[in-house]
Design a protein around this motif. Structure first.
Motif, PDB file in Angstrom:
ATOM      1  N   MET A 338     -10.409  -6.723  75.894  1.00 12.45           N
ATOM      2  CA  MET A 338      -8.996  -6.531  76.249  1.00 12.45           C
ATOM      3  C   MET A 338      -8.118  -7.590  75.596  1.00 12.45           C
ATOM      4  O   MET A 338      -6.996  -7.296  75.163  1.00 12.45           O
ATOM      5  N   LEU A 339      -8.628  -8.803  75.509  1.00 15.78           N
ATOM      6  CA  LEU A 339      -7.876  -9.842  74.812  1.00 15.78           C
ATOM      7  C   LEU A 339      -7.808  -9.547  73.314  1.00 15.78           C
ATOM      8  O   LEU A 339      -6.810  -9.851  72.659  1.00 15.78           O
ATOM      9  N   ASP A 366      -5.329  -7.645  84.714  1.00 14.92           N
ATOM     10  CA  ASP A 366      -5.977  -7.014  85.857  1.00 14.92           C
ATOM     11  C   ASP A 366      -7.482  -7.221  85.868  1.00 14.92           C
ATOM     12  O   ASP A 366      -8.152  -6.862  86.841  1.00 14.92           O
ATOM     13  N   HIS A 367      -8.035  -7.752  84.790  1.00 11.25           N
ATOM     14  CA  HIS A 367      -9.477  -7.992  84.757  1.00 11.25           C
ATOM     15  C   HIS A 367      -9.861  -8.982  85.846  1.00 11.25           C
ATOM     16  O   HIS A 367      -9.149  -9.953  86.105  1.00 11.25           O
ATOM     17  N   ARG A 368     -11.007  -8.735  86.487  1.00 14.91           N
ATOM     18  CA  ARG A 368     -11.391  -9.545  87.628  1.00 14.91           C
ATOM     19  C   ARG A 368     -11.687 -10.995  87.263  1.00 14.91           C
ATOM     20  O   ARG A 368     -11.707 -11.866  88.145  1.00 14.91           O
ATOM     21  N   ALA A 852       8.067  -1.937  90.454  1.00 13.68           N
ATOM     22  CA  ALA A 852       7.592  -0.667  89.913  1.00 13.68           C
ATOM     23  C   ALA A 852       6.964  -0.845  88.542  1.00 13.68           C
ATOM     24  O   ALA A 852       6.016  -0.140  88.183  1.00 13.68           O
ATOM     25  N   ALA A 853       7.485  -1.798  87.762  1.00  8.09           N
ATOM     26  CA  ALA A 853       6.965  -2.031  86.417  1.00  8.09           C
ATOM     27  C   ALA A 853       5.789  -2.985  86.412  1.00  8.09           C
ATOM     28  O   ALA A 853       5.055  -3.065  85.432  1.00  8.09           O
ATOM     29  N   GLY A 854       5.587  -3.726  87.512  1.00  3.71           N
ATOM     30  CA  GLY A 854       4.535  -4.727  87.556  1.00  3.71           C
ATOM     31  C   GLY A 854       3.155  -4.109  87.633  1.00  3.71           C
ATOM     32  O   GLY A 854       2.976  -2.965  88.060  1.00  3.71           O
ATOM     33  N   SER A 855       2.162  -4.887  87.252  1.00  6.80           N
ATOM     34  CA  SER A 855       0.775  -4.434  87.308  1.00  6.80           C
ATOM     35  C   SER A 855       0.399  -4.145  88.759  1.00  6.80           C
ATOM     36  O   SER A 855       0.500  -5.011  89.620  1.00  6.80           O
ATOM     37  N   GLY A 856      -0.016  -2.892  89.024  1.00  4.82           N
ATOM     38  CA  GLY A 856      -0.384  -2.524  90.377  1.00  4.82           C
ATOM     39  C   GLY A 856       0.799  -2.510  91.323  1.00  4.82           C
ATOM     40  O   GLY A 856       0.623  -2.596  92.537  1.00  4.82           O
TER      41      GLY A 856
END
Length: 918
Positions: A338-339, A366-368, A852-856
């Protein structure tokens, strides 16, 4: 059945112990007669509960009488004989507990050890039930087994007791997750081996079968790991299985690759009594993932979870399926992939567009493993990329140059200070060359834009200095907040504060606006009770302009004296004393580095300083902290995160001020730039510093000539370096003396304990620019920095929210979800119910859009404070009001999850009957 038929061939010590335990409860006799083969090798002595026990085989009644006659009175005598009771007679039987011969049965002994009256059928009908019972007896703890509930010994109670005592499973319900969690214990394999050695293979196999039966479909493959002594492999293999069996959305090629990889793992299930099906493997994978995800939430278990994930990565590589982990939100390889995608979008930025950058960053964020609970375990690549995304948001805005010196100072203090902070984080870099190329692109673009801004700042500085702008008032006036001449900061700001409320002035030598932004953020978010305040008529944190050249002996002496001057510590002390007395402060103290460093062992501060800060009769105490300026010579100012702990003496000084209820003013004498090993040494005959010289030769494009009353070196005329790559002296970690905004702009941070706001001041809103925390396009526009006076000269990309932030005239955002909500009839009805509110419709709309635009659809409270432009200390109240407006009939449209605000966007649209058009 005759007595001879019931004779046991052997009697274990565990059975003997159980019979003695029963005799203690029900008889006063200390002799036990057992039907057993009187093998001479069966004789033995041992201790039980501190009492001696003698097990003695007797082949005749005469031998029994002799044993009774010779036994020690304080020992237990256990007689093994095959003689029927008729041969023994009442005389001998009368010496035995219960006046009879007992038939030693393992199950009867087991009932006694568990305090049970009966044994349920699933346990008593086990295959190999006698070895299982004997094994349970052999491993009976000294204190005995836990009593069976209801006096019924069930298989669950028996084997759960073994699992807890012998295998160290945590007490509680046993299921697949708890068993998998247990397999990650470093001693799990050794404990299973001990169970086999001391309890026997039959008991060990039965217990492991019972454990895995509780794992549902995952039980069968899990059992193979336990039976073969490879418990430690269960979770890593399970994580790999989770990747291999997640087929949704995969291409045909990936599905084929997954099938081949699963085939390469088939040897792990060889020998299974039942076929291992794909659904079983998928169940094991899901359970393993659940276990690891739970451990990642526990700082104490994070490291072992991470080790299991790394092992899963290695396994996928070994079975030639590593590419299948590229989309994993759990595996380290997934974060790397992802990076890499993010780096690719950054490498082609701005052509790739900010939306592509935000999408790639959202996946990585969002990666754990991106932001683990254990901060010291954070992947070192995440912070540079987060900073790069922030810079990309900033770069998406208009390229605008200031049109006045005060607007140039505002631009640097309120925007570019944060740009510099992010730049330093990106410049720290990563070890991977491919990833580093993406960061390098953002650094290059940032340098290009800042290069133009810095040169324009220097030009405006020269004009302002030569015209002696602000001489009468000691400040620059114009649109927005005033900017003070540094020599007027104490008489105009600090002394009035000290007259109203005892004050601690902290002069952090060399602190730039970027360093102050970082430091203030850590102080305000440190849960120590500090709040930032600004003048009631202001909108942003204050600033001052250093004396030229930006050197300590000029700026600091002028700061403490309240007038343009130069000199060392003695001049500062005399000037400070005269200034404070003239300003109506009868008692004041100034401490430099030496007294601050001379604290007694065991004390964080020198006694006199602690006493003076606590003294209510001393309105103003000032301290000079040299850590940042010292770093320019000795360490790495760019690689240091400035916190109260990294600046020597700062934390104890803040603690003392908090205890005394003092207002704290943090400022500096000048800022600094950082040496990045790409600079140019330009030698001149006469220089006053590494960044200032005499105007003896022509002035280059990367230099500026300043002249006027506030130029205290070189006869009132000096050439100052502008570009950060230029120096006139030997290489160091950093420099000051030049005309870059990072050197000239002096930050002013005023802190108060709690909400003890001085008269004429107010709690400051969050100082971070919106792009620091909110995705591009993720919030409604807020007014630009008052008085920024930016003149548009070029445009990099399509207009976005950031364009609005960087322009002097707010531009209405396109209709979006937030605007639709606040325009709805339901919202108006909610406002009528809520009554008086401190949040405006525009604030509500901005936060809705940002969430609304934020992750999750989540946003940190600190970021929400930036969007709302409220003081962090006021956030809880603001959130409560927002929930009154948005949570119709108590439904959780907006909820708080720890430090995060979470929006249920679907429920919001449903409750307010809206759609968004953004």
């Amino acid at each position: 059945m005759n007595g001879q038929a019931a004779v046991q061939s052997t009697v274990s010590t565990a059975v003997v112990r159980s019979l003695i335990s029963a005799a203690r409860k029900h008889s006063t006799q200390r002799v036990i007669g057992l039907r057993a083969v009187p093998d001479a090798d069966a004789e033995r002595r041992f201790a039980d509960s501190g009492e001696r026990v003698h097990v003695l085989p007797c082949v005749s009644s005469l031998a029994i009488r002799d044993a009774l006659r010779n036994r020690a009175g304080d020992e237990w005598l256990v007689i093994l004989t095959d003689r029927p009771e008729e041969d023994l007679g009442a005389g001998i039987l009368g010496h035995f507990a219960n006046q009879r011969l007992q038939t030693p049965g393992a199950w009867e002994a087991l009932k006694e050890r568990f305090g049970a009256d009966r044994i349920d059928r699933p346990l008593s009908t086990l295959k190999q039930r006698l070895p299982v019972a004997q094994g349970l007896l052999r491993i009976t703890p000294d204190e005995g087994w836990p009593a069976a509930p209801g006096a019924v010994l069930t298989i669950d109670h028996a084997f759960a007791s073994v699992a807890e005592r012998q295998l160290a499973l945590q007490r509680g319900p046993v299921d697949g997750l708890s068993v998998l969690d247990w397999t990650m214990r470093t001693d799990a394999t050794d404990r299973m081996a001990d169970l086999r050695e001391f309890g026997g293979n039959e008991l060990a196999d039965a217990v492991l079968q019972w454990l895995t039966d509780r794992a549902g479909l995952a039980g069968k493959p899990l059992l193979r790991f336990l039976l073969t002594g490879r418990a430690a492999e269960a979770v890593p293999v399970g994580i790999a299985l989770n990747v291999l069996t997640e087929t949704g959305g995969r291409t045909a090629q990936d599905r084929q690759l997954s099938e081949l990889a699963l085939a390469r793992l088939e040897h792990l299930w060889a020998g299974s009594a039942e076929p291992i099906t794909p659904s079983m493997l998928a169940a094991l994978g899901k359970s393993a993932r659940n276990v690891v995800e739970a451990q990642l939430e526990d700082p104490a278990r994070w490291q072992e979870a991470h080790a299991a994930l790394q092992a899963a990565d290695r396994l996928l590589t070994k079975i030639q399926a590593s590419s299948l982990g590229r989309d994993s939100q759990l595996l380290p390889a997934g974060l790397t992939a992802m990076l890499q995608r993010l780096a690719e979008t950054l490498r082609s930025f701005p052509g790739s567009g900010i939306d592509a950058v935000e999408k790639a960053w959202a996946a990585a964020e969002d990666h754990r493993l991106a932001y683990p609970l254990r901060g010291n375990a954070q992947d070192p690549r995440v912070a540079p990329f987060h900073a790069a995304v922030r810079l990309a948001r900033w770069l998406t805005g208009d390229y605008a140059l200031p049109d006045s010196f005060i607007s140039a100072v505002h631009l640097h203090a309120h925007v570019h200070a944060w740009v510099d902070t992010a730049y330093n984080d990106v410049a720290a870099g990563v070890s991977d060359q491919l990833l580093g190329e993406g960061l390098a692109t953002i650094l290059r673009l940032t340098e290009q834009r800042r290069h133009g801004h810095d040169r324009e700042f220097a030009r405006l500085l020269a004009t302002s200095t030569s015209s002696d702008e602000g001489r009468a008032a000691g400040r620059l006036d114009g649109a927005g907040d005033p900017v003070w001449h540094l020599e007027r900061l104490l008489p105009s700001v600090v002394l009035p504060l000290a007259r109203a409320k005892n004050t601690l002035l902290l002069v952090l030598d060399g602190m730039s606006a970027a360093s102050a932004a970082e430091l203030a953020s850590t102080v305000l978010h440190g849960n120590e009770g500090w709040a930032e305040v600004i003048p009631a008529a202001s909108e942003r944190r204050g600033s001052a302009v250093a004396v030229m050249p930006t050197l300590t002996n000029l700026s600091r002496a002028s700061l403490f004296s309240g007038q343009l001057t130069s000199g060392g510590q003695s001049r500062e002390l005399s000037g400070f004393t005269a200034l404070t007395k003239a300003g109506g402060i009868a008692q004041s103290q100034l401490f430099h580095k030496a007294p601050l460093d001379s604290s007694r062992p065991g004390l964080a501060l020198q006694d006199d300083i602690s006493v003076v800060i606590a003294d209510q009769q001393t309105p103003l105490v000032a301290c000079v902290l040299n850590t940042i300026d010292d770093a320019l010579d000795k360490s790495d100012p760019a690689g240091t995160t400035w916190t109260p702990d990294t600046i020597r003496h700062l934390r104890p000084l803040l603690s003392a001020a908090m205890a005394a209820g003092r207002t704290v003013v943090m400022t500096s004498d000048h800022g600094h730039i950082v040496e990045r090993r790409r600079g140019e040494l330009r030698a001149f005959g006469e220089t006053s510093s590494a960044r200032s010289r005499l105007p003896e030769t022509p002035i280059g494009e990367d230099e500026v000539l300043v002249q006027g009353r506030r130029v205290l070196a070189e006869g009132g005329r000096a050439v100052l370096a502008v570009d950060e790559t230029l120096r006139y002296g030997p290489i160091k970690a950093g420099y000051h003396g030049g005309a870059s905004p990072a050197e000239v702009v002096v930050p002013i941070v005023v802190l108060v304990p709690g909400d003890n706001v001085p008269d004429g001041w107010k709690l400051a809103p969050s100082q971070e620019p919106l792009w620091w925390s909110v995705v591009a396009g993720g919030g409604a526009a807020r007014p630009a920095i008052p008085g920024a006076g930016l003149t548009k000269t070029a445009k990099d990309n399509t207009p976005s929210m950031l364009d609005i932030l960087d322009s002097s005239d707010p531009v209405p955002a396109a209709p979006r979800l937030g605007a639709a909500v606040v325009s709805s009839g339901m919202y108006k009805a909610q406002k009528a119910i809520a009554g008086r509110l401190a949040v405006s419709d525009s604030q509500v709309a901005s936060l809705v859009d940002a969430l609304a635009a934020g992750s999750g659809t989540r946003l940190a409270k600190e970021a929400a404070a930036v969007v709302l432009q409220v003081a962090p200390a006021r956030m809880d109240g603001a959130v409560a009001q927002l929930q009154k407006l948005l949570n119709v009939e108590g439904y959780g449209v907006l909820r708080v999850d720890g430090s995060m605000l979470v929006l249920d966007a679907r429920l919001l649209r449903e409750q307010f009957g809206v759609t968004d058009h953004g």
